[in-house]
Scaffold this motif. Structure first.
Motif, PDB file in Angstrom:
ATOM      1  N   GLN A 131     -10.820  37.077  -9.367  1.00 25.56           N
ATOM      2  CA  GLN A 131     -11.913  36.433  -8.637  1.00 25.56           C
ATOM      3  C   GLN A 131     -13.141  37.332  -8.497  1.00 25.56           C
ATOM      4  OE1 GLN A 131      -9.649  38.183  -7.239  1.00 25.56           O
ATOM      5  NE2 GLN A 131     -10.547  39.187  -5.454  1.00 25.56           N
ATOM      6  N   TYR A 140     -14.874  42.228 -12.380  1.00 28.94           N
ATOM      7  CA  TYR A 140     -13.755  41.341 -12.665  1.00 28.94           C
ATOM      8  C   TYR A 140     -12.707  42.060 -13.511  1.00 28.94           C
ATOM      9  CZ  TYR A 140     -17.128  37.663 -11.475  1.00 28.94           C
ATOM     10  OH  TYR A 140     -18.055  36.867 -10.848  1.00 28.94           O
ATOM     11  N   GLN A 184      -5.660  39.678  -8.824  1.00 28.68           N
ATOM     12  CA  GLN A 184      -6.304  39.889  -7.530  1.00 28.68           C
ATOM     13  C   GLN A 184      -6.976  41.254  -7.514  1.00 28.68           C
ATOM     14  OE1 GLN A 184      -6.313  37.575  -4.918  1.00 28.68           O
ATOM     15  NE2 GLN A 184      -7.766  38.950  -3.927  1.00 28.68           N
TER      16      GLN A 184
END
Length: 122
Positions: A114, A94, A4
């Protein structure tokens, strides 16, 4: 495995941002971690990697001297401190889990977050 990423946003040229990536990996410290980015209309590219202990780092030439990658294995978190930002740093960033050796090749990374958008205005 989940990654995350957070911390993206809009910043003026010359400014700074700090990205974070929290990983739900039981053996986080066993893996190299990396950051990549993808600018609009371009392919994804390597930015930085950090080895398992955090004692060794590797950067793309385009960010060397401006960005710093680090990790906190106790928090399962990898960071990317970005200073002296330029408009050409605008991209989705990322984080990714690597293997046991340092690499800038995407194929060496198997799990991806993500992405978090960084926009640098001129």
């Amino acid at each position: 495995v989940q990654l995350q990423a957070s911390g993206g946003g809009l910043v003026q040229a010359g400014g700074s941002l700090r990205l974070s990536c929290v990983a739900s990996i039981r053996t986080f410290s066993a893996y190299v971690m990396g950051w990549f980015r993808q600018a609009p209309g371009k392919e994804r590219e390597f930015v930085a990697a950090v080895n398992r202990s955090g004692g060794s780092t590797y950067y793309a030439d385009s960010v060397k001297g401006r960005f710093t990658i680090s990790r906190d294995n106790a928090k399962n978190t990898v960071y990317l401190q970005m200073n002296s930002l330029k408009p050409e740093d605008t991209a989705v960033y990322y984080c990714a889990r690597g293997g046991f050796g340092m690499s800038g090749r995407e194929t060496e990374y198997d799990y991806w977050g993500q992405g978090t958008l960084v926009t640098v205005s001129s």
